[in-house]
Design a protein around this motif. Structure first.
Motif, PDB file in Angstrom:
ATOM      1  N   ALA A  89       0.851  -1.180   0.000  1.00 48.56           N
ATOM      2  CA  ALA A  89       0.000   0.000   0.000  1.00 48.56           C
ATOM      3  C   ALA A  89       0.889   1.233   0.000  1.00 48.56           C
ATOM      4  O   ALA A  89       1.932   1.253   0.656  1.00 48.56           O
ATOM      5  CB  ALA A  89      -0.897  -0.012   1.233  1.00 48.56           C
ATOM      6  N   GLN A  90       0.519   2.274  -0.755  1.00 47.88           N
ATOM      7  CA  GLN A  90       1.293   3.517  -0.799  1.00 47.88           C
ATOM      8  C   GLN A  90       0.893   4.393   0.364  1.00 47.88           C
ATOM      9  O   GLN A  90      -0.288   4.494   0.701  1.00 47.88           O
ATOM     10  CB  GLN A  90       1.023   4.255  -2.110  1.00 47.88           C
ATOM     11  CG  GLN A  90       1.742   3.639  -3.305  1.00 47.88           C
ATOM     12  CD  GLN A  90       1.631   4.542  -4.539  1.00 47.88           C
ATOM     13  OE1 GLN A  90       0.814   5.445  -4.555  1.00 47.88           O
ATOM     14  NE2 GLN A  90       2.433   4.262  -5.532  1.00 47.88           N
ATOM     15  N   LYS A  91       1.957   5.042   0.914  1.00 47.35           N
ATOM     16  CA  LYS A  91       1.706   5.906   2.048  1.00 47.35           C
ATOM     17  C   LYS A  91       2.330   7.263   1.721  1.00 47.35           C
ATOM     18  O   LYS A  91       3.470   7.327   1.272  1.00 47.35           O
ATOM     19  CB  LYS A  91       2.353   5.297   3.300  1.00 47.35           C
ATOM     20  CG  LYS A  91       2.105   6.087   4.552  1.00 47.35           C
ATOM     21  CD  LYS A  91       2.739   5.372   5.728  1.00 47.35           C
ATOM     22  CE  LYS A  91       2.538   6.154   6.996  1.00 47.35           C
ATOM     23  NZ  LYS A  91       3.220   5.549   8.124  1.00 47.35           N
ATOM     24  N   PHE A  92       1.632   8.345   1.870  1.00 47.59           N
ATOM     25  CA  PHE A  92       2.139   9.687   1.581  1.00 47.59           C
ATOM     26  C   PHE A  92       2.715  10.272   2.853  1.00 47.59           C
ATOM     27  O   PHE A  92       2.064  10.240   3.902  1.00 47.59           O
ATOM     28  CB  PHE A  92       1.009  10.568   1.042  1.00 47.59           C
ATOM     29  CG  PHE A  92       0.564  10.129  -0.344  1.00 47.59           C
ATOM     30  CD1 PHE A  92       1.322  10.488  -1.462  1.00 47.59           C
ATOM     31  CD2 PHE A  92      -0.560   9.351  -0.524  1.00 47.59           C
ATOM     32  CE1 PHE A  92       0.913  10.075  -2.716  1.00 47.59           C
ATOM     33  CE2 PHE A  92      -0.959   8.945  -1.784  1.00 47.59           C
ATOM     34  CZ  PHE A  92      -0.219   9.305  -2.896  1.00 47.59           C
ATOM     35  N   VAL A  93       3.943  10.809   2.701  1.00 41.25           N
ATOM     36  CA  VAL A  93       4.657  11.353   3.859  1.00 41.25           C
ATOM     37  C   VAL A  93       5.019  12.806   3.541  1.00 41.25           C
ATOM     38  O   VAL A  93       5.478  13.108   2.441  1.00 41.25           O
ATOM     39  CB  VAL A  93       5.938  10.535   4.144  1.00 41.25           C
ATOM     40  CG1 VAL A  93       6.700  11.115   5.325  1.00 41.25           C
ATOM     41  CG2 VAL A  93       5.583   9.087   4.403  1.00 41.25           C
ATOM     42  N   ASP A  94       4.852  13.705   4.480  1.00 39.20           N
ATOM     43  CA  ASP A  94       5.270  15.097   4.296  1.00 39.20           C
ATOM     44  C   ASP A  94       6.757  15.217   4.616  1.00 39.20           C
ATOM     45  O   ASP A  94       7.188  14.873   5.725  1.00 39.20           O
ATOM     46  CB  ASP A  94       4.470  16.020   5.242  1.00 39.20           C
ATOM     47  CG  ASP A  94       3.038  16.206   4.736  1.00 39.20           C
ATOM     48  OD1 ASP A  94       2.837  16.015   3.516  1.00 39.20           O
ATOM     49  OD2 ASP A  94       2.159  16.557   5.535  1.00 39.20           O
TER      50      ASP A  94
END
Length: 108
Positions: free
Chosen positions: A16-21
């Motif tokens: 699963a893709q996870k978006f990180v700042d």
């Protein structure tokens, strides 16, 4: 004997893709002028007047007469005799008789 069946649970892997700042870094340079102080030695110049004796020069001209001698080249004419051999030409005439050939047509 009855065969035994066994069930095994196999774990399943899922992605699963996870978006990180991601924090952005900004670098700001600030130019600050720093005054520089330098110590310089300034030489002191003093002028001293000195009296000097200047000798006076007297020029005495004396006219001397120098006689002028002129040299001239005078061309000298000399007459010389020259003997020249003149070749003598002798003309010899000879009368030679030349036979004359005539062409005659011969009837056929």
């Amino acid at each position: 004997d009855v065969p035994v069946q066994k069930q095994v649970q196999v774990p399943m892997i899922t992605k699963a893709q996870k978006f990180v700042d991601v924090p952005q870094v900004e670098i700001v340079d600030e130019i600050v002028e720093v005054p520089v102080q330098k110590q310089v030695q300034v030489p002191m110049i003093t002028k001293v007047q000195k009296m000097v004796d200047v000798p006076q020069v007297e020029v005495v001209d004396q006219d001397v007469h120098i006689p002028v001698q002129k040299h001239r080249h005078v061309p000298m004419v000399t007459v010389a005799q020259k003997f020249v051999d003149v070749p003598q030409v002798e003309i010899v005439d000879r009368v030679v008789e030349v036979p004359v050939q005539k062409q005659v047509q011969v009837p056929m």
